[in-house]
Design an enzyme around this catalytic site. Structure first.
Site, PDB file in Angstrom:
ATOM      1  N   GLY A   8       0.841  -1.200   0.000  1.00 33.13           N
ATOM      2  CA  GLY A   8       0.000   0.000   0.000  1.00 33.13           C
ATOM      3  C   GLY A   8       0.870   1.242   0.000  1.00 33.13           C
ATOM      4  O   GLY A   8       2.100   1.167  -0.082  1.00 33.13           O
ATOM      5  N   ASN A   9       0.229   2.398   0.099  1.00 34.40           N
ATOM      6  CA  ASN A   9       0.988   3.646   0.070  1.00 34.40           C
ATOM      7  C   ASN A   9       1.806   3.881   1.327  1.00 34.40           C
ATOM      8  O   ASN A   9       2.825   4.557   1.267  1.00 34.40           O
ATOM      9  CB  ASN A   9       0.048   4.833  -0.186  1.00 34.40           C
ATOM     10  N   SER A  10       1.369   3.336   2.465  1.00 31.30           N
ATOM     11  CA  SER A  10       2.129   3.538   3.702  1.00 31.30           C
ATOM     12  C   SER A  10       2.857   2.284   4.160  1.00 31.30           C
ATOM     13  O   SER A  10       3.980   2.371   4.640  1.00 31.30           O
ATOM     14  CB  SER A  10       1.203   3.986   4.839  1.00 31.30           C
ATOM     15  N   ILE A  12       3.647  -2.203   3.883  1.00 34.40           N
ATOM     16  CA  ILE A  12       3.605  -3.478   3.162  1.00 34.40           C
ATOM     17  C   ILE A  12       3.035  -4.509   4.131  1.00 34.40           C
ATOM     18  O   ILE A  12       3.572  -4.708   5.220  1.00 34.40           O
ATOM     19  CB  ILE A  12       5.011  -3.923   2.713  1.00 34.40           C
ATOM     20  N   LEU A 101      -5.306  -1.494  -7.893  1.00 33.67           N
ATOM     21  CA  LEU A 101      -5.313  -2.960  -7.865  1.00 33.67           C
ATOM     22  C   LEU A 101      -5.700  -3.520  -6.505  1.00 33.67           C
ATOM     23  O   LEU A 101      -6.262  -4.614  -6.417  1.00 33.67           O
ATOM     24  CB  LEU A 101      -3.941  -3.498  -8.290  1.00 33.67           C
ATOM     25  N   ASP A 102      -5.407  -2.769  -5.434  1.00 34.18           N
ATOM     26  CA  ASP A 102      -5.833  -3.254  -4.113  1.00 34.18           C
ATOM     27  C   ASP A 102      -7.355  -3.243  -4.019  1.00 34.18           C
ATOM     28  O   ASP A 102      -7.980  -4.159  -3.470  1.00 34.18           O
ATOM     29  CB  ASP A 102      -5.169  -2.460  -2.970  1.00 34.18           C
ATOM     30  N   ASP A 122     -12.384   0.024   2.332  1.00 33.15           N
ATOM     31  CA  ASP A 122     -10.981  -0.223   2.685  1.00 33.15           C
ATOM     32  C   ASP A 122     -10.404   1.018   3.365  1.00 33.15           C
ATOM     33  O   ASP A 122     -10.414   2.110   2.785  1.00 33.15           O
ATOM     34  CB  ASP A 122     -10.196  -0.545   1.398  1.00 33.15           C
ATOM     35  N   THR A 125      -4.295   4.374   3.833  1.00 35.34           N
ATOM     36  CA  THR A 125      -3.847   5.754   3.682  1.00 35.34           C
ATOM     37  C   THR A 125      -5.005   6.566   3.105  1.00 35.34           C
ATOM     38  O   THR A 125      -5.342   7.648   3.605  1.00 35.34           O
ATOM     39  CB  THR A 125      -2.665   5.814   2.687  1.00 35.34           C
ATOM     40  N   THR A 181      -6.696  20.007  21.868  1.00 33.74           N
ATOM     41  CA  THR A 181      -6.525  20.004  20.413  1.00 33.74           C
ATOM     42  C   THR A 181      -6.509  18.577  19.876  1.00 33.74           C
ATOM     43  O   THR A 181      -7.187  18.252  18.892  1.00 33.74           O
ATOM     44  CB  THR A 181      -5.211  20.719  20.040  1.00 33.74           C
TER      45      THR A 181
HETATM   46  N1  LIG Z   1       0.392  -3.127  12.736  1.00 37.68           N
HETATM   47  C1  LIG Z   1       0.141  -1.967  12.122  1.00 37.68           C
HETATM   48  N2  LIG Z   1       1.159  -1.259  11.588  1.00 37.68           N
HETATM   49  C2  LIG Z   1       0.916  -0.087  10.968  1.00 37.68           C
HETATM   50  N3  LIG Z   1      -0.296   0.473  10.863  1.00 37.68           N
HETATM   51  C3  LIG Z   1      -1.342  -0.168  11.382  1.00 37.68           C
HETATM   52  C4  LIG Z   1      -1.182  -1.421  12.029  1.00 37.68           C
HETATM   53  N4  LIG Z   1      -2.402  -1.836  12.427  1.00 37.68           N
HETATM   54  C5  LIG Z   1      -3.283  -0.866  12.074  1.00 37.68           C
HETATM   55  N5  LIG Z   1      -2.655   0.157  11.461  1.00 37.68           N
HETATM   56  C6  LIG Z   1      -3.327   1.346  10.918  1.00 37.68           C
HETATM   57  O1  LIG Z   1      -3.418   1.106   9.528  1.00 37.68           O
HETATM   58  C7  LIG Z   1      -3.340   2.321   8.810  1.00 37.68           C
HETATM   59  C8  LIG Z   1      -2.714   2.007   7.468  1.00 37.68           C
HETATM   60  O2  LIG Z   1      -3.537   1.070   6.811  1.00 37.68           O
HETATM   61  P1  LIG Z   1      -3.046   0.209   5.594  1.00 37.68           P
HETATM   62  O3  LIG Z   1      -4.226  -0.559   5.120  1.00 37.68           O
HETATM   63  O4  LIG Z   1      -1.818  -0.561   5.946  1.00 37.68           O
HETATM   64  O5  LIG Z   1      -2.660   1.377   4.569  1.00 37.68           O
HETATM   65  P2  LIG Z   1      -1.981   1.323   3.141  1.00 37.68           P
HETATM   66  O6  LIG Z   1      -2.507   0.072   2.456  1.00 37.68           O
HETATM   67  O7  LIG Z   1      -2.426   2.580   2.481  1.00 37.68           O
HETATM   68  O8  LIG Z   1      -0.490   1.273   3.312  1.00 37.68           O
HETATM   69  C9  LIG Z   1      -2.532   3.269   9.697  1.00 37.68           C
HETATM   70  O9  LIG Z   1      -3.203   4.525   9.712  1.00 37.68           O
HETATM   71  C10 LIG Z   1      -2.606   2.655  11.094  1.00 37.68           C
HETATM   72  O10 LIG Z   1      -3.425   3.445  11.941  1.00 37.68           O
HETATM   73  C1  LIG Z   2      -7.065   4.685  -3.862  1.00 37.50           C
HETATM   74  C2  LIG Z   2      -5.678   4.190  -3.491  1.00 37.50           C
HETATM   75  C3  LIG Z   2      -4.754   5.386  -3.357  1.00 37.50           C
HETATM   76  C4  LIG Z   2      -5.768   3.460  -2.135  1.00 37.50           C
HETATM   77  O1  LIG Z   2      -4.462   3.144  -1.716  1.00 37.50           O
HETATM   78  P1  LIG Z   2      -4.104   2.753  -0.188  1.00 37.50           P
HETATM   79  O2  LIG Z   2      -4.804   3.687   0.719  1.00 37.50           O
HETATM   80  O3  LIG Z   2      -4.619   1.345   0.003  1.00 37.50           O
HETATM   81  O4  LIG Z   2      -2.627   2.815  -0.087  1.00 37.50           O
HETATM   82  C5  LIG Z   2      -5.145   3.159  -4.527  1.00 37.50           C
HETATM   83  O5  LIG Z   2      -6.076   2.158  -4.725  1.00 37.50           O
HETATM   84  C6  LIG Z   2      -4.830   3.821  -5.859  1.00 37.50           C
HETATM   85  O6  LIG Z   2      -3.775   4.383  -6.061  1.00 37.50           O
HETATM   86  N1  LIG Z   2      -5.787   3.755  -6.830  1.00 37.50           N
HETATM   87  C7  LIG Z   2      -5.634   4.329  -8.155  1.00 37.50           C
HETATM   88  C8  LIG Z   2      -6.684   5.346  -8.397  1.00 37.50           C
HETATM   89  C9  LIG Z   2      -8.087   4.763  -8.470  1.00 37.50           C
HETATM   90  O7  LIG Z   2      -8.359   3.676  -7.895  1.00 37.50           O
HETATM   91  O8  LIG Z   2      -8.942   5.391  -9.113  1.00 37.50           O
HETATM   92  K   LIG Z   3      -4.603  -0.977   0.970  1.00 35.13           K
END
Ligand SMILES: Nc1ncnc2c1ncn2[C@@H]1O[C@H](COP(=O)(O)OP(=O)(O)O)[C@@H](O)[C@H]1O
Ligand SMILES: CC(C)(COP(=O)(O)O)[C@@H](O)C(=O)NCCC(=O)O
Ligand SMILES: [K+]
Length: 249
Positions: A8-10, A12, A101-102, A122, A125, A181
């Site tokens: 994902g964007n943040s 793996i 693709l996710d 989903d 990020t 805050t």
């Molecule tokens: N073990 C973990 N490590 C990191 N982030 C986690 C974890 N469990 C839950 N999170 C939460 O998941 C979010 C990221 O979700 P994720 O589906 O991994 O994102 P992405 O697919 O965009 O990388 C973070 O904001 C965090 O709050």
């Molecule tokens: C929407 C997303 C940014 C979600 O990514 P994630 O939060 O899972 O990292 C990703 O699925 C993406 O880059 N999609 C391409 C644009 C679209 O789905 O229209």
């Molecule tokens: K994801």
């Protein structure tokens, strides 16, 4: 053993399946390619035969990761690719290859588990919602910022919003109006997220009445699960779809 990755964007998300693919030998969430290698090397008796992955990162970042894995473990890596139609689901995007693709894999997984109309939410990020009708037609979806993006926008675009992660976590123990805050921001963002979810549910009901399943996935799914008691929280929904899109035998 099979290594599965959801880049994902943040983070793996990774897991290793055994000879019997129903057995999960190891799993985790890491924030870099190197941290992934470290975690994998820490697994006792690791013998990878295959690797399949999905990535929403750039082609360059994804190839760099694939090279690292090939060098470190000698595995061949299969990547999920966009499709107009698969496993009874029809991609609803005007340009099907532009749908994340996710999202696509979570949709395949959701439709398979529901065997009918479903709403897939989903929480990563970004937050995404996708609507799949009972006949497999993807009606489209929505994308909005997830919790990490919402709070970071406020932290970086205002001068007086500053707080740490621990305070943020504590602030969400209640949702009454904030008196600090951190409480005001964290609770405000969470209420926005929940409002988004309730709106998606209303839309799904307008299409399908009560005849649909709701799936919650992504790292922040637990933040909204209590307002959708009927939903199935399926943290590995993307992996369910990944196995469908990249079968290994
Ligand atoms: N073990 C973990 N490590 C990191 N982030 C986690 C974890 N469990 C839950 N999170 C939460 O998941 C979010 C990221 O979700 P994720 O589906 O991994 O994102 P992405 O697919 O965009 O990388 C973070 O904001 C965090 O709050
Ligand atoms: C929407 C997303 C940014 C979600 O990514 P994630 O939060 O899972 O990292 C990703 O699925 C993406 O880059 N999609 C391409 C644009 C679209 O789905 O229209
Ligand atoms: K994801």
């Amino acid at each position: 053993m099979i290594l599965e990755l959801d880049c994902g964007n943040s983070f793996i998300k990774w897991r290793v399946l055994g000879e019997d693919v129903r057995r999960v030998i190891g799993e985790g969430v890491v924030d870099s390619d190197l941290a992934l290698l470290e975690s994998l090397k820490g697994l006792k008796g690791l013998a990878l035969m295959h690797c399949r992955l999905v990535s929403v990162r750039t082609a360059e970042e994804t190839s760099a990761l694939i090279s690292l894995l090939t060098e470190a473990f000698g595995v061949s890596v299969v990547c999920a690719t966009p499709a107009r139609e698969m496993s009874g689901v029809r991609n609803g995007y005007e340009e099907f290859e532009r749908l994340g693709l996710d999202r696509w894999l979570a949709m395949l997984g959701g439709f398979h588990l529901a065997s009918g109309a479903c709403l897939v939410l989903d929480f990563g990020t970004a937050v995404t919602a996708d609507f799949i009708a009972g006949d497999g037609e993807h009606l489209g979806g929505f994308i909005c910022p997830g919790m990490p993006l919402m709070r970071n926008q406020l932290r970086t675009h205002t001068r007086r919003i500053r707080y740490g992660d621990l305070a943020a976590e504590r602030a969400l123990e209640s949702l009454v109006p904030g008196r600090t805050t951190v409480e005001a921001v964290e609770r405000g963002c969470l209420l926005m997220l929940r409002g988004f979810v309730l709106t998606q549910l209303e839309l799904a009901r307008s299409y399908w009445g009560d005849d649909f399943a709701v799936f919650l996935t992504g790292g922040d799914a637990d933040l909204v699960s209590e307002i959708v008691p009927e939903a199935r929280v399926v943290p590995d929904l993307v992996f369910v779809g990944l196995a469908m899109a990249c079968p290994l035998s």
